[in-house]
Design a protein around this motif. Sequence first.
Motif, PDB file in Angstrom:
ATOM      1  N   ILE A  12       0.805  -1.220   0.000  1.00  0.00           N
ATOM      2  CA  ILE A  12       0.000   0.000   0.000  1.00  0.00           C
ATOM      3  C   ILE A  12       0.842   1.275   0.000  1.00  0.00           C
ATOM      4  N   PRO A  13       1.896   1.408   0.831  1.00  0.00           N
ATOM      5  CA  PRO A  13       2.697   2.636   0.793  1.00  0.00           C
ATOM      6  C   PRO A  13       3.335   2.895  -0.571  1.00  0.00           C
ATOM      7  N   PHE A  14       3.691   1.832  -1.288  1.00  0.00           N
ATOM      8  CA  PHE A  14       4.276   2.013  -2.624  1.00  0.00           C
ATOM      9  C   PHE A  14       3.218   2.510  -3.605  1.00  0.00           C
ATOM     10  N   TRP A  15       2.037   1.966  -3.535  1.00  0.00           N
ATOM     11  CA  TRP A  15       0.963   2.424  -4.424  1.00  0.00           C
ATOM     12  C   TRP A  15       0.518   3.852  -4.083  1.00  0.00           C
ATOM     13  N   ALA A  16       0.563   4.198  -2.795  1.00  0.00           N
ATOM     14  CA  ALA A  16       0.116   5.529  -2.370  1.00  0.00           C
ATOM     15  C   ALA A  16       0.995   6.640  -2.932  1.00  0.00           C
ATOM     16  N   SER A  17       2.235   6.314  -3.306  1.00  0.00           N
ATOM     17  CA  SER A  17       3.125   7.342  -3.851  1.00  0.00           C
ATOM     18  C   SER A  17       2.584   7.942  -5.141  1.00  0.00           C
ATOM     19  N   ALA A  18       1.641   7.256  -5.791  1.00  0.00           N
ATOM     20  CA  ALA A  18       1.066   7.773  -7.043  1.00  0.00           C
ATOM     21  C   ALA A  18       0.392   9.121  -6.833  1.00  0.00           C
ATOM     22  N   LEU A  19      -0.144   9.363  -5.642  1.00  0.00           N
ATOM     23  CA  LEU A  19      -0.803  10.639  -5.363  1.00  0.00           C
ATOM     24  C   LEU A  19       0.188  11.793  -5.412  1.00  0.00           C
ATOM     25  N   VAL A  20       1.358  11.596  -4.822  1.00  0.00           N
ATOM     26  CA  VAL A  20       2.383  12.641  -4.835  1.00  0.00           C
ATOM     27  C   VAL A  20       2.940  12.816  -6.242  1.00  0.00           C
ATOM     28  N   ILE A  21       3.077  11.716  -6.965  1.00  0.00           N
ATOM     29  CA  ILE A  21       3.560  11.792  -8.348  1.00  0.00           C
ATOM     30  C   ILE A  21       2.633  12.675  -9.179  1.00  0.00           C
ATOM     31  N   LEU A  22       1.330  12.441  -9.050  1.00  0.00           N
ATOM     32  CA  LEU A  22       0.353  13.198  -9.832  1.00  0.00           C
ATOM     33  C   LEU A  22       0.408  14.682  -9.494  1.00  0.00           C
ATOM     34  N   LEU A  23       0.447  15.009  -8.204  1.00  0.00           N
ATOM     35  CA  LEU A  23       0.487  16.406  -7.781  1.00  0.00           C
ATOM     36  C   LEU A  23       1.743  17.099  -8.296  1.00  0.00           C
ATOM     37  N   THR A  24       2.897  16.459  -8.136  1.00  0.00           N
ATOM     38  CA  THR A  24       4.157  17.064  -8.566  1.00  0.00           C
ATOM     39  C   THR A  24       4.214  17.204 -10.078  1.00  0.00           C
ATOM     40  N   PHE A  25       3.678  16.223 -10.804  1.00  0.00           N
ATOM     41  CA  PHE A  25       3.672  16.289 -12.261  1.00  0.00           C
ATOM     42  C   PHE A  25       2.850  17.478 -12.740  1.00  0.00           C
ATOM     43  N   VAL A  26       1.697  17.697 -12.121  1.00  0.00           N
ATOM     44  CA  VAL A  26       0.851  18.834 -12.502  1.00  0.00           C
ATOM     45  C   VAL A  26       1.591  20.149 -12.254  1.00  0.00           C
ATOM     46  N   LEU A  27       2.263  20.266 -11.112  1.00  0.00           N
ATOM     47  CA  LEU A  27       3.008  21.488 -10.801  1.00  0.00           C
ATOM     48  C   LEU A  27       4.126  21.732 -11.812  1.00  0.00           C
TER      49      LEU A  27
END
Length: 459
Positions: free
Chosen positions: A194-209
């Motif tokens: 789960i912690p590895f999959w949860a990193s997708a949220l930060v990836i998405l936010l940083t990519f948008v920025l």
Amino acid sequence: MTTAGAPMTAAQRRNARTAAASGFFGTTLEYYDFLIFGTAAALFFGKVFFPDPSVGTLLALSTFAVAYVARPFGAIVWGHLGDRIGRKRVLLAILLTMGVATFLVGCIPGYETIGPAAPIILVALRVVQGLSAGGEQAGSALLALEHAPDHKRAFYTSWTQSGSQFGNFLASVVFLPLVAFLPADAMLAWGWRIPFWASALVILLTFVLRRKLAETETYEELKREGLATKVPLAEVLRVHWRAVLRIIVASFCLAPAALVYLFGLSYGVTVQGLDRSAMLTLIAGASLSLAITQPLFAILSDRLGRKPVFVVGAVGCAALIPVWVSGLHSGNWVLLYASGFGIMAVFLSMVCGALLATFLELFPAHVRFTGAAVSFMLGIVLTGFLPTIAQSFVHTDPDNWAPVAWFFAGLMVLAAIAVLTGPENYRVPTAQLGAPRGATRPAVEEPGPDILAPPVGDR
């Protein structure tokens, strides 16, 4: 980058704040990804990915170390591309490479399902993580520095360093609720993923920025004038080797983090029998406080200069380290927490607030990505061996804690000397950084009233 004395436009201010925010979340992801791997390796990977439980944990922990070897090579590759084809595109590529690798770690079938392919895939993805980490921190800070006003470079780059500590904090607490609420067999089967999959949220936010950012004016000017270097690393090693050596030695300033987070946890819990939860609370609290206070000391660095803030912080750490190690040995929790937060939230925070601006300001724009990334990663790799060296002092005699304290204190003094004997660049306009000595360096405008402005959002 703006001309010295010229006010920034609204678009430039937005870019500066977005660059700082993307640096914060990018390094949060980097250190979160990096350290949850270590936690999972220590607790789960030995049973999931290796056939022999008696040596599985040792082999799993060795996969964690693989990324440190890969980091300098990643710095060379990403630094070269960043100086040749642009900062923004390279940082987007770094983000996606690291994010995809981390997410896929959570998807690897275990040894019982695919046999020897499982550890092979695990090691391959760990190498990809290490390669990506080699360019993220220096590159994120570089993007923030080149978008920042001349008189606020430390403030904007400090958010990148704060992100690393916030990533440490998240990594130190993310497994706690899972372990508390899931049964052991569920954690081993799927809960650790789960912690590895949860990193997708930060990836998405940083990519948008990062997608919102414009390329830095510094790099655009290099392109217009045809000043890009074909082989940036060759020029860095030939012309700027003193700066490389200075950064490698100055990177020992990160030694207190290795002392508290790694050696302290191992020696305190395993050897001295201290309460694991109390030590983890100290580590999580120190990480969070360090993330919060760094931008404040970065502001001080922008006003007073890099040297006084960095040197006072390094010397302060050197003075408190023996006190903290003494408390670790004696099990004195008051001493441990008081001196630990003094080291991390005050003195190391001073060092880290000025750190990335100090390093980046040593190089001219056309080799800045390569120079800073390679030098910093070499320093970090050497710093990675410090917990092992410290452990060797107490391996046969747990009471032999004094050499550990003086060793780490001495490293902080060396880091202070490396910065103190270097140039002071906080008043040098961004366009003039790395210019030969004697070149004209116009004065930078005095800090305006918005020095405390948050890094995200338009005013």
